[in-house]
Design a protein around this motif. Sequence first.
Motif, mmCIF file in Angstrom:
data_model
loop_
_atom_site.group_PDB
_atom_site.id
_atom_site.type_symbol
_atom_site.label_atom_id
_atom_site.label_comp_id
_atom_site.label_asym_id
_atom_site.label_seq_id
_atom_site.Cartn_x
_atom_site.Cartn_y
_atom_site.Cartn_z
ATOM 1 N N ILE A 1 2.109 -4.636 3.382
ATOM 2 C CA ILE A 1 3.241 -3.766 3.691
ATOM 3 C C ILE A 1 2.848 -2.341 3.322
ATOM 4 N N ILE A 2 2.880 -1.475 4.317
ATOM 5 C CA ILE A 2 2.509 -0.068 4.139
ATOM 6 C C ILE A 2 3.770 0.738 3.828
ATOM 7 N N GLY A 3 3.748 1.450 2.699
ATOM 8 C CA GLY A 3 4.841 2.360 2.365
ATOM 9 C C GLY A 3 6.175 1.674 2.153
ATOM 10 N N ARG A 4 7.239 2.373 2.534
ATOM 11 C CA ARG A 4 8.620 1.889 2.452
ATOM 12 C C ARG A 4 9.042 1.508 1.036
ATOM 13 N N CYS A 5 8.364 2.029 0.026
ATOM 14 C CA CYS A 5 8.663 1.720 -1.380
ATOM 15 C C CYS A 5 8.545 0.223 -1.672
ATOM 16 N N ALA A 6 7.716 -0.469 -0.898
ATOM 17 C CA ALA A 6 7.589 -1.922 -1.040
ATOM 18 C C ALA A 6 7.110 -2.312 -2.437
ATOM 19 N N ASP A 7 6.249 -1.487 -3.039
ATOM 20 C CA ASP A 7 5.794 -1.808 -4.390
ATOM 21 C C ASP A 7 6.979 -1.844 -5.359
ATOM 22 N N ILE B 1 0.846 -1.185 0.000
ATOM 23 C CA ILE B 1 0.000 0.000 0.000
ATOM 24 C C ILE B 1 0.884 1.237 0.000
ATOM 25 N N ALA B 2 0.809 1.963 -1.091
ATOM 26 C CA ALA B 2 1.418 3.289 -1.172
ATOM 27 C C ALA B 2 0.256 4.257 -0.980
ATOM 28 N N ARG B 3 0.532 5.428 -0.433
ATOM 29 C CA ARG B 3 -0.572 6.337 -0.180
ATOM 30 C C ARG B 3 -0.082 7.759 -0.064
ATOM 31 N N SER B 4 -1.034 8.668 -0.314
ATOM 32 C CA SER B 4 -0.734 10.063 -0.064
ATOM 33 C C SER B 4 -0.942 10.321 1.429
ATOM 34 N N TYR B 5 -0.205 11.262 1.963
ATOM 35 C CA TYR B 5 -0.255 11.574 3.392
ATOM 36 C C TYR B 5 -1.659 12.023 3.777
ATOM 37 N N GLY B 6 -2.224 11.359 4.773
ATOM 38 C CA GLY B 6 -3.544 11.721 5.261
ATOM 39 C C GLY B 6 -4.689 11.031 4.544
ATOM 40 N N LEU C 1 -6.736 1.829 6.389
ATOM 41 C CA LEU C 1 -7.357 0.840 5.508
ATOM 42 C C LEU C 1 -6.523 -0.436 5.425
ATOM 43 N N GLY C 2 -5.200 -0.288 5.400
ATOM 44 C CA GLY C 2 -4.319 -1.450 5.379
ATOM 45 C C GLY C 2 -4.474 -2.297 6.626
ATOM 46 N N GLY C 3 -4.577 -1.645 7.781
ATOM 47 C CA GLY C 3 -4.777 -2.371 9.029
ATOM 48 C C GLY C 3 -6.107 -3.105 9.060
ATOM 49 N N LEU C 4 -7.149 -2.448 8.571
ATOM 50 C CA LEU C 4 -8.469 -3.085 8.521
ATOM 51 C C LEU C 4 -8.465 -4.281 7.562
ATOM 52 N N LEU D 1 0.049 -7.693 -4.906
ATOM 53 C CA LEU D 1 -1.034 -6.803 -5.310
ATOM 54 C C LEU D 1 -0.641 -5.414 -4.828
ATOM 55 N N ARG D 2 -0.547 -4.470 -5.745
ATOM 56 C CA ARG D 2 -0.105 -3.116 -5.416
ATOM 57 C C ARG D 2 -1.299 -2.166 -5.379
ATOM 58 N N LEU D 3 -1.493 -1.518 -4.233
ATOM 59 C CA LEU D 3 -2.585 -0.567 -4.073
ATOM 60 C C LEU D 3 -2.018 0.818 -3.807
#
Length: 153
Positions: free
Chosen positions: A107-113, A8-13, A19-22, A123-125
């Motif tokens: 995996i949230i952030g960290r350029c994991a995608d 999960i890549a995301r914009s701040y806020g 959503l990733g945790g859920l 699966l990249r979100l």
Amino acid sequence: MKKTVITIARSYGSGGKTLGGLLAKELGIHCYDRELIRMASDESGINEALFGAADERKRGFSLLKGVRPYSGKVLPPESGDFVSDDNLFNLQAKIIKEVAEKESCIIIGRCADYVLRDRDDVLRLYFYAPREDCLKRLREVSGEPDRELNRKI
């Protein structure tokens, strides 16, 4: 069930972390975020704060600009560049690859995608929200002034 890794890549806020945790709870899999920094710190012996500082330095720039692609190698402690931004990225990338190899996870952030770009089981979100929604969400959790929140967004 087939092993699946969701990045999960995301914009701040935008709420991507929430959503990733859920989603992780719903799927019954682990969700990794800043925990990856702790894991990289534990493995390398480098203070967690240095990983966080490298992330902050990269914010505002393309996260991948100037970073050599992860090659599977990290520099040894005796190297003068052991705590360089590139090596800190590679240390985190190593942990990301290890986690993705062993389990289904988010995996949230960290350029994991980017780190896992060659894997078929990923699966990249990307989560994005309008600025006003981001500001509203951040006001509720941070208490920072709008000027600072806008800067971070």
